[in-house]
Design a protein around this motif. Structure first.
Motif, PDB file in Angstrom:
ATOM      1  N   PHE A  68      33.323  23.597 -11.713  1.00  0.00           N
ATOM      2  CA  PHE A  68      33.863  22.719 -10.936  1.00  0.00           C
ATOM      3  C   PHE A  68      33.137  22.373  -9.778  1.00  0.00           C
ATOM      4  O   PHE A  68      33.251  21.158  -9.421  1.00  0.00           O
ATOM      5  CB  PHE A  68      35.379  23.168 -10.866  1.00  0.00           C
ATOM      6  N   THR A  69      32.582  23.293  -9.008  1.00  0.00           N
ATOM      7  CA  THR A  69      31.726  22.988  -7.763  1.00  0.00           C
ATOM      8  C   THR A  69      30.716  21.880  -8.167  1.00  0.00           C
ATOM      9  O   THR A  69      30.463  21.051  -7.397  1.00  0.00           O
ATOM     10  CB  THR A  69      31.064  24.237  -7.287  1.00  0.00           C
ATOM     11  N   GLN A  70      30.038  22.410  -9.331  1.00  0.00           N
ATOM     12  CA  GLN A  70      28.928  21.292  -9.692  1.00  0.00           C
ATOM     13  C   GLN A  70      29.365  20.152  -9.944  1.00  0.00           C
ATOM     14  O   GLN A  70      28.778  19.229  -9.627  1.00  0.00           O
ATOM     15  CB  GLN A  70      27.978  22.083 -10.967  1.00  0.00           C
ATOM     16  N   MET A  71      30.684  20.156 -10.665  1.00  0.00           N
ATOM     17  CA  MET A  71      31.196  18.877 -11.176  1.00  0.00           C
ATOM     18  C   MET A  71      31.585  17.925  -9.743  1.00  0.00           C
ATOM     19  O   MET A  71      31.286  16.794  -9.697  1.00  0.00           O
ATOM     20  CB  MET A  71      32.546  18.890 -11.909  1.00  0.00           C
ATOM     21  N   ALA A  72      32.231  18.556  -8.767  1.00  0.00           N
ATOM     22  CA  ALA A  72      32.433  17.936  -7.540  1.00  0.00           C
ATOM     23  C   ALA A  72      31.327  17.422  -6.718  1.00  0.00           C
ATOM     24  O   ALA A  72      31.257  16.339  -6.287  1.00  0.00           O
ATOM     25  CB  ALA A  72      33.402  18.945  -6.802  1.00  0.00           C
ATOM     26  N   LEU A  87      30.914  13.617  -6.190  1.00  0.00           N
ATOM     27  CA  LEU A  87      30.891  12.990  -4.773  1.00  0.00           C
ATOM     28  C   LEU A  87      29.714  12.667  -4.167  1.00  0.00           C
ATOM     29  O   LEU A  87      29.682  12.103  -2.951  1.00  0.00           O
ATOM     30  CB  LEU A  87      31.620  14.237  -4.114  1.00  0.00           C
ATOM     31  N   GLY A  88      28.683  13.109  -4.571  1.00  0.00           N
ATOM     32  CA  GLY A  88      27.137  13.072  -4.104  1.00  0.00           C
ATOM     33  C   GLY A  88      26.867  14.024  -2.997  1.00  0.00           C
ATOM     34  O   GLY A  88      26.358  13.770  -1.966  1.00  0.00           O
ATOM     35  N   PHE A  89      27.545  15.422  -3.011  1.00  0.00           N
ATOM     36  CA  PHE A  89      27.416  16.153  -2.073  1.00  0.00           C
ATOM     37  C   PHE A  89      26.676  17.269  -2.793  1.00  0.00           C
ATOM     38  O   PHE A  89      26.299  17.204  -3.848  1.00  0.00           O
ATOM     39  CB  PHE A  89      28.979  16.763  -1.921  1.00  0.00           C
ATOM     40  N   THR A  90      26.195  18.242  -1.786  1.00  0.00           N
ATOM     41  CA  THR A  90      25.353  19.487  -2.503  1.00  0.00           C
ATOM     42  C   THR A  90      26.458  20.530  -2.693  1.00  0.00           C
ATOM     43  O   THR A  90      27.386  20.627  -1.946  1.00  0.00           O
ATOM     44  CB  THR A  90      24.287  19.928  -1.299  1.00  0.00           C
ATOM     45  N   GLU A  91      26.165  21.244  -3.561  1.00  0.00           N
ATOM     46  CA  GLU A  91      27.221  22.563  -3.868  1.00  0.00           C
ATOM     47  C   GLU A  91      27.644  23.504  -2.635  1.00  0.00           C
ATOM     48  O   GLU A  91      28.676  24.074  -2.805  1.00  0.00           O
ATOM     49  CB  GLU A  91      26.462  23.470  -4.970  1.00  0.00           C
ATOM     50  N   ASP A  92      26.662  23.525  -1.730  1.00  0.00           N
ATOM     51  CA  ASP A  92      26.957  24.399  -0.538  1.00  0.00           C
ATOM     52  C   ASP A  92      27.894  23.956   0.270  1.00  0.00           C
ATOM     53  O   ASP A  92      28.580  24.466   1.142  1.00  0.00           O
ATOM     54  CB  ASP A  92      25.931  24.782   0.276  1.00  0.00           C
ATOM     55  N   LYS A  93      28.329  22.392   0.139  1.00  0.00           N
ATOM     56  CA  LYS A  93      29.514  21.781   0.969  1.00  0.00           C
ATOM     57  C   LYS A  93      30.703  21.770   0.291  1.00  0.00           C
ATOM     58  O   LYS A  93      31.514  21.064   0.732  1.00  0.00           O
ATOM     59  CB  LYS A  93      28.906  20.359   1.393  1.00  0.00           C
ATOM     60  N   ILE A  94      30.629  22.265  -1.058  1.00  0.00           N
ATOM     61  CA  ILE A  94      31.999  22.269  -1.741  1.00  0.00           C
ATOM     62  C   ILE A  94      32.529  23.881  -1.621  1.00  0.00           C
ATOM     63  O   ILE A  94      31.895  24.658  -1.916  1.00  0.00           O
ATOM     64  CB  ILE A  94      31.743  21.701  -3.105  1.00  0.00           C
ATOM     65  N   TYR A  95      33.867  23.838  -1.196  1.00  0.00           N
ATOM     66  CA  TYR A  95      34.463  25.283  -1.030  1.00  0.00           C
ATOM     67  C   TYR A  95      35.562  25.271  -2.018  1.00  0.00           C
ATOM     68  O   TYR A  95      36.602  24.574  -1.995  1.00  0.00           O
ATOM     69  CB  TYR A  95      34.707  25.410   0.469  1.00  0.00           C
ATOM     70  N   ILE A  96      35.470  25.853  -3.110  1.00  0.00           N
ATOM     71  CA  ILE A  96      36.556  25.845  -4.018  1.00  0.00           C
ATOM     72  C   ILE A  96      37.428  27.340  -3.649  1.00  0.00           C
ATOM     73  O   ILE A  96      36.959  28.185  -3.302  1.00  0.00           O
ATOM     74  CB  ILE A  96      35.859  26.088  -5.564  1.00  0.00           C
ATOM     75  N   ARG A 116      25.079  10.238  -1.044  1.00  0.00           N
ATOM     76  CA  ARG A 116      23.777  11.251  -1.659  1.00  0.00           C
ATOM     77  C   ARG A 116      23.555  12.040  -0.564  1.00  0.00           C
ATOM     78  O   ARG A 116      23.653  12.013   0.516  1.00  0.00           O
ATOM     79  CB  ARG A 116      22.818  10.220  -1.931  1.00  0.00           C
ATOM     80  N   ASN A 117      23.538  13.396  -1.222  1.00  0.00           N
ATOM     81  CA  ASN A 117      22.972  14.593  -0.482  1.00  0.00           C
ATOM     82  C   ASN A 117      24.055  14.732   0.940  1.00  0.00           C
ATOM     83  O   ASN A 117      23.460  14.988   2.086  1.00  0.00           O
ATOM     84  CB  ASN A 117      21.666  14.543  -0.071  1.00  0.00           C
TER      85      ASN A 117
END
Lengths: 310, 764
Positions: free
Chosen positions: B496-500, B504-513, B570-571
C-alpha cells in the motif's frame, strides 16, 4: 504459566534422595523436556518437583581407569553429541541423541531423563541396549547397578523406585572396542519428531572383514519397551557379509519384536519398517566397519538402466 | 520506487528486532484470565454442571455456563454482511452451547485472577451429559437415523447446489458417441489446520464511558465489530475493535473466533479487562479447519484427447457449525468447471454436511486446494488413460484467454496460464524428464508431475466488495495513510505504501502507513481474505490518492499562480508537468497550507471504492520427486511454482508469498491431517503429532512469474495471496504417479498409505 505446586532445588544427589523420600508424590525433574510438557497438558498439573538441575556430579562424560565410559545422566543430548570421548569411542550414541527433537530440546533434554521416562521411543535407549549400558541407581539404601536390559518393566515403567536417582550410565570397554554402529530413526519428518521406529545396530567383523564376528540389534517402538533381538544376533554370528545376511536379519528380527497398531502406524507398516531398517542399519554399520558393501545399499541411489543421476 | 520495486518491508525493522507490538504485548498486567471449558463428548447435550469444587479454587472470579448466555444465535464467518435476508450467513451457535456438536465445543468458561487458577477450576468442573453417537464423517451424518445436529437442517445437510454447463447431463453427453473413454473415480481430501504462528488471542475491557473495547488478533476488525454486536445483542457502535500486528491467520482469523465470548465475559466481570489466550491444542480442536471434501467424478474423453464432458459430486464435511458453510464447496465446483473446457458440458452437485467434528471455515484457497487436487489428479488420470503427455492434454483442454464464467460472469482479463505452463516445461526440462523416468525398476524411483489452477481475485459478484482509504498531508509534507485493509504478515502495509508513493508522486519514506486498524478511527474495509486487498483496497487507495493529488495541485496552483493542469508531483516536489522542473517542495506547500494566514486548509482525502469487477489469476506447479518404496517416503528434488498474478507490486514480497504457500502445499500433500478416533475426539491436535513439515523437510522452493498487466486492476495486479498453496499437492501426487505408476486418490500421501498402495501394486 505452569501449574507447579512446589519446586525444590536439590543441592546434591543425597539431598535429592532425601527430598523424594519425604514427599512420596514428588516428581523428579532434570532437563524438563518431558515433565514440563506433562504439567502443561494437565497430567502433572499441580506437581511438586524435586530438581536435579545443575548438580555437578550428574553431569559430564569421562573415561574410567578400566576404559569404561561414564556418562553423567544429566548430560544434555547436545553435550553428548559433541563430546570427544563419545565421538571417538561410541559415535553411534552421538548419532542417536542427535536425532532427538530439535536443537532447543537437545540442549535441555538429558540422557538420564530419556531412559527414566520409560518410553519405548526414546532415541538413546535402543543404542544403550546394543552397548549393554549399565545404569547406576542411588537410593536411601545405597547404590545398585542395573543392566539396561533389566531396567524397563513396561510402557512408562522402570525398576527405578520413587526415591532413587539415576547417577551414572556406564559402557564397558568390551562393549565398544572393535564395534561399529548405526542408529536409524524413522519418523514422518526430519526433525521435531518422535520415532515411528528406531533401530540401533552394532557390529564387529572378522579380521578379513568378510564375516560377522558379533552383531547386536535393538529397536525402539517395536514393542512396549526397547527391545534387543538376541536370537537373530546369535544366528548371524559367523555369517558371510552379503545380501543373504541382510535378508536373514530382516527376516528373523520380525519374530522377536512385537509392534502394535495405533493411529500413528499400523502393525503391518511397522513390521515392514523393521525389516527395512534392519537391512539399512546393518549395511551402514558394516560399511563403517570397513566391510565391502558394494551393491548392498540399494536405497542410496536412484538408478535407471545403470545410469546413476548425480 | 513505487509499484514494481523490491522495497524493503515497512515493518521489517520493528518485526526483526521484536519491537512490533502484537496483542499479547499490549495486555494490561492486571487483566483477568478466561479459560474455556470444552465438551469431552462429540455429540449430545449438556444436562448440568457441578461447579462446587471449581468455585473453591482460590482466584476464581466467576464461572459462566451455557445456561447463562443470551438466547441469541449468531454466525461467525468473515463475510460482508448481506442486507438481503436470503444471503445472510447461517446463524447457528450461541456464545456457549448446551447442544454439543463436536468434541471440544464451548460449554462453559472460567474467569480467574490468573491462568493457573482458571485452568485448575476448569479441570474441576463436572459436566453431566446426555450422549449421542458421534457422527464425525459425512457418511455417518447422512446415514438414516443419524442424530440431527441443528434442528432446522434435517438429514444434517446444510446446503445442496447444482450447476450445469452446456448439455449439463453427463450420461447423455457420454452416451452420444461411441469410442469415448470414461474415467470414473473417487478422490478425497483431508482436514487440515492453518497452524498460524500466533494463536487466537484477545482481551476486552469497558472504557470509562461504557464502550466495549476488544484488542484482538484478527484479519477482519470491522466484521468482528458487527459479529460481536450481533452475538451480544448490542449496538455495533458501542463496540470498538483494535487490531495490532498479527502473527498469521490464513483464514482461521477470517472467522470471528472467541471475540464475542471474550466480550461477554468482560461484561460478566463488570467491565474489567479479561484476556483470552487460546492454546494450540484448543486451536486444533475448537477453532476452524479446512473442509475435507470427498468427490465422485466422471469424465468422458475422445481418443484424440478432447475433453467431452465431466461430472462432479462433492460432499463437504462442515463440522459442527456452519461458519463459511456452503461457500467453500460451491467455490470448488466453480473452479472444477472453469479450469477445463468440456466440449459438451458438465454438471456438478455439491453438498455441505454438518458432522460432529471441528467446524470447517475459511483457509487459504477457500475450497480451491481441494478442487485442484480433485481436478488435477483427475486430469493426470485421464491423460494416462489416453497415453497422452499430461502437459499436452492440459494445453489442449485448459481454459482459454478471455474465458468468461457462464454463471458469475468473472472474466479472464489478463491471460498468462499457457505461458506459465510453457515456462515451467522449459525450466523443469519436462519433456526430457518424462522420458528419462519411464519404465523404472528398483527401490528408489523418480518422477515429474504438474498441476495448473485458476483463482479469482476477491469475492465479486458472489458478495459485496467495498473498501476505503484515508490520506492526510502532514505539516512536513509527508502522508499519513490509513487503510481499512489489514496487514496480516503478507506485506499489505508495504505494497500500500508503494501504491501511494506511485500514485501521489512521493517517495516511500514520506508515506507513513498506520498499521493498526481501530474501528473507531479506521475507514471501513471488510479485511484480509480472498486475495482481494491489492485489487479491491488498492482501487480505493488509487482513487483516494488521485483526489488528494488534485487538492495538493490546486493549492500549489494558488501558491504558484500557475494553472493546476500544468503541474505534477514527482519525488515529493511540485514540478512543471512538461519540463519536470521543480517548482515547490511538498514541505513548503504543506507548511503553507496548514499555517497560512490567508488560506489555511488541511489537505486530506477519503473515499470508498465499490468494486464491481473481478479477474482470474492462474499458474502451475511442477514437482520432481524421488520415492523410496519400502519407506513410503517422497523426497522432493525440485519444485517450481509459476504464477500469473498480473503486475507484481513488490517482486521480493511476491516471491516470499509464494514460498509460504508452497510450504503449506507440501504439508497438505505429504503429511498434514487432523485425525479423529471412533468417539469423535481429535487424535493428533497438537504440533508434535500433526505433521507440519519442518525447515529440514523443505526443499528449495523455486518461483517464476509471468507478468501480464490486468486492465481491470489498479496497478495491473491480481490475486497472489492464496494461489501459491493451491497446485502443490496435486503436482506432488502426479509426480508420484509418474514415478511409480500408482495413483494415490486421497490426501495426504503419508508413508503408511503409500506403502499400502505400493504393496497392492506389487512394487514391494
Amino acid at each position: 504459566m505452569y501449574d507447579i505446586e512446589t519446586l525444590y532445588q536439590a543441592k546434591d544427589v543425597g539431598d535429592a534422595v532425601e527430598a523424594l523420600k519425604k514427599n512420596p508424590n514428588a516428581v523428579l525433574i532434570s532437563g524438563g523436556t518431558d515433565v514440563l510438557i506433562q504439567i502443561r497438558e494437565g497430567k502433572l498439573a499441580g506437581a511438586s518437583l524435586v530438581s536435579l538441575h545443575n548438580i555437578k556430579e550428574l553431569k559430564g562424560i569421562r573415561m574410567e581407569e578400566d576404559q569404561t565410559i561414564w556418562i553423567g545422566p544429566a548430560s544434555s543430548f547436545s553435550s553428548i553429541a559433541n563430546d570427544p570421548i563419545i565421538l571417538d569411542k561410541i559415535p553411534v550414541l552421538a548419532e542417536a541423541v542427535d536425532t532427538v527433537g530439535g536443537p532447543q530440546i537437545r540442549n535441555m533434554g538429558t540422557i538420564g531423563g530419556n531412559v527414566c521416562n520409560g518410553v519405548t521411543s526414546a532415541d538413546s535407549a535402543s543404542t544403550q541396549f546394543v552397548l549393554n549400558a549399565r545404569l547406576e541407581l542411588t537410593g536411601p539404601s545405597g547404590i545398585r547397578q542395573v543392566p539396561i536390559s533389566e531396567f524397563y518393566t513396561g510402557p512408562g515403567r522402570t525398576v527405578r523406585s520413587h526415591d532413587e536417582v539415576l547417577t551414572g550410565i556406564r559402557i564397558a570397554r568390551e562393549d565398544y572396542e572393535g564395534y561399529f554402529g548405526c542408529y536409524v530413526k524413522y519418523g514422518k519428518r526430519k526433525a521435531m519428531e518422535i520415532a515411528t521406529l528406531g533401530c540401533a545396530v552394532l557390529v564387529k567383523v572378522t579380521e578379513d572383514k568378510k564375516r560377522i564376528e558379533d552383531l547386536r540389534i535393538a529397536f525402539g517402538v517395536a514393542a512396549p519397551t526397547p527391545i534387543r533381538c538376541y536370537k537373530t544376533e546369535e544366528g548371524a554370528k559367523g555369517m558371510e557379509i552379503g545380501n543373504d545376511l541382510l535378508c536373514f536379519v530382516a527376516e528373523n528380527v520380525q519374530s522377536e519384536v512385537n509392534p502394535r497398531s495405533s493411529w500413528r502406524a499400523s502393525k503391518e507398516f511397522r513390521l515392514l519398517l523393521i525389516q527395512e531398517m534392519a537391512k539399512r542399519g546393518l549395511a551402514e554399520a558394516l560399511g563403517r566397519a570397513g566391510a565391502d558393501v558394494t551393491g548392498l545399499k540399494y536405497w542410496e541411489n536412484w538408478q535407471n538402466g545403470g545410469e546413476i543421476d548425480a | 520506487m513505487g509499484v514494481g520495486a523490491k522495497t524493503t518491508r515497512v515493518d521489517a525493522y520493528a518485526k526483526v528486532t521484536g519491537q512490533a507490538k502484537y496483542t499479547a504485548d499490549l495486555m494490561p498486567e492486571d487483566a483477568l484470565c478466561a479459560k474455556v471449558v470444552h465438551s469431552t463428548i462429540a455429540n449430545g447435550w449438556v444436562k448440568g454442571f457441578d461447579l462446587e469444587e471449581a468455585q473453591k479454587v482460590s482466584g476464581v472470579v466467576k464461572i459462566v455456563t451455557c445456561f447463562d448466555v443470551p438466547d441469541i444465535l449468531f454466525g461467525t464467518p468473515g463475510h460482508p454482511w448481506s442486507v438481503e435476508k436470503a444471503h445472510q450467513d447461517v446463524q447457528d451457535r450461541k456464545l456457549l452451547n448446551q447442544r454439543v456438536r463436536l468434541y471440544g465445543d464451548d460449554i462453559a468458561a472460567v474467569i480467574a485472577e490468573n491462568e493457573v487458577a482458571a485452568a485448575r477450576a476448569a479441570r474441576l468442573i463436572r459436566v453431566e451429559y446426555e450422549e449421542l453417537p458421534p457422527i464425525p464423517e459425512v457418511e455417518d451424518a447422512m446415514k438414516e437415523g443419524a442424530s440431527v445436529l441443528h434442528e432446522e437442517k434435517a438429514g444434517n445437510i446444510l446446503a445442496h447446489s447444482r450447476m450445469t454447463v452446456g448439455e449439463g447431463d453427463f450420461e447423455k453427453s457420454a452416451g452420444e458417441e461411441e469410442d469415448l473413454l470414461i474415467l470414473d473415480k473417487v478422490y478425497q481430501t483431508q482436514r487440515v489446520q492453518h497452524c498460524h504462528l500466533e494463536l487466537p488471542v484477545s482481551f476486552a475491557y469497558q472504557d470509562g464511558n461504557g464502550k466495549l473495547v476488544i484488542v484482538t488478533s484478527t484479519q477482519i476488525p470491522h466484521i468482528v465489530r458487527r459479529v460481536v454486536g450481533q452475538a451480544l445483542g448490542m449496538d455495533w457502535g458501542q463496540i470498538r475493535i483494535i487490531k495490532p500486528y498479527i502473527g498469521g491467520g490464513f483464514g482461521n482469523k477470517q472467522d470471528v473466533l472467541y471475540e464475542p465470548l471474550n466480550a461477554f465475559l468482560c461484561l460478566q466481570a463488570g467491565g474489567r479487562c479479561v484476556k483470552m489466550e487460546i492454546s494450540r491444542e484448543e486451536t486444533f480442536t475448537s477453532t476452524r479447519v479446512r473442509h475435507a471434501i470427498k468427490c465422485h467424478v466422471k469424465a468422458a474423453v475422445r481418443k484424440d484427447g478432447t475433453l467431452v464432458a465431466r461430472k462432479l459430486e462433492a460432499y463437504s464435511n462442515q463440522g459442527g457449525y456452519a461458519s463459511h458453510g456452503h461457500s467453500i464447496v460451491a467455490n470448488m465446483a466453480n473452479m472444477f468447471k472453469q479450469l477445463y473446457h468440456d466440449e459438451k458440458g458438465m454438471e456438478a452437485d455439491s453438498y455441505t454436511v454438518y458432522t460432529s467434528s471441528a467446524s470447517a471455515g475459511a483457509m487459504r484457497g477457500y475450497g480451491i486446494p481441494q478442487a485442484d487436487f480433485v481436478t488435477e489428479a483427475m486430469t493426470d488420470d485421464i491423460a494416462r488413460m489416453l497415453h497422452m503427455d499430461p502437459l499436452e492434454y492440459r494445453l489442449k483442454n485448459c481454459m482459454e484467454d478471455g474465458y468468461r464464467d457462464p454463471h458469475t460472469g468473472i472474466t479472464f482479463h489478463s491471460y498468462g496460464l499457457r505461458q506459465c505452463i510453457e515456462k515451467g516445461r522449459e525450466k523443469m526440462h519436462w519433456d526430457e524428464k518424462r522420458r528419462l523416468y519411464k519404465d523404472q525398476t528398483g527401490m528408489i524411483r523418480r518422477g515429474i508431475g504438474m498441476a495448473i489452477f485458476c483463482y479469482k481475485t476477491g469475492v465479486y459478484p458472489i458478495s459485496l466488495e467495498t473498501a476505503s482509504c484515508r490520506m492526510v498531508l502532514n505539516q512536513d509534507g509527508s502522508i499519513q495513510l490509513q487503510m481499512g485493509a489489514t496487514e496480516i504478515g503478507q506485506g499489505a502495509d508495504t505494497v500500500f505504501t508503494q501504491m501511494a508513493a506511485e500514485s501521489l508522486g512521493f517517495t516511500e519514506d514520506k508515506i507513513y502507513i498506520v498499521s493498526t486498524q481501530d474501528t473507531d478511527i479506521t475507514p471501513f474495509d471488510t479485511g484480509a481474505y480472498a486475495s482481494r486487498q491489492t485489487y479491491v483496497s488498492g482501487m480505493a487507495l488509487k482513487q483516494t490518492a488521485q483526489m488528494l493529488k488534485e487538492r495538493i495541485l490546486e493549492y500549489a496552483s494558488e501558491m504558484l499562480d500557475l494553472a493546476a493542469d500544468t503541474l505534477d508531483i514527482r519525488n515529493n516536489e511540485v514540478v512543471d508537468k512538461k519540463s519536470g522542473d521543480s517548482l515547490l517542495s511538498m514541505k513548503e506547500l504543506a507548511t503553507e497550507a496548514f499555517y497560512s494566514l490567508s488560506h489555511s486548509v488541511h489537505l486530506t482525502a477519503e473515499s470508498t471504492f465499490h468494486c464491481k469487477n473481478n479477474t482470474f489469476s492462474s499458474g502451475a506447479c511442477f514437482a520432481e520427486v524421488e520415492v523410496d518404496l519400502a519407506y513410503g517416503q517422497v523426497k522432493v528434488l525440485k519444485i517450481l511454482n509459476v504464477h500469473d498474478s498480473g503486475i507484481l507490486i513488490n517482486p521480493k514480497l511476491a516471491e516470499a508469498q509464494v514460498h509460504g504457500g508452497m510450504s503449506m502445499g507440501l504439508g497438505y500433500g505429504l503429511g498434514e491431517c487432523l485425525m479423529y478416533d471412533k468417539n469423535g475426539k481429535p487424535l493428533n491436535g497438537n504440533l508434535l503429532d500433526y505433521k507440519m513439515p519442518t525447515a529440514m523437510d523443505t526443499p528449495n522452493l523455486d518461483v517464476e512469474f509471468v507478468e501480464v498487466e490486468d486492465p481491470t486492476a489498479p496497478y495491473g495486479n491480481k490475486a497472489l495471496g492464496e494461489p501459491p498453496a493451491i497446485p502443490v499437492a496435486p503436482a506432488l501426487r502426479n509426480a508420484v504417479l509418474h514415478a511409480t505408476g500408482v495413483a494415490v486418490d486421497s490426501l495426504p500421501m503419508d508413508p503408511q498409505k503409500l506403502t499400502e498402495a505400493f504393496k497392492k501394486a506389487h512394487l514391494i
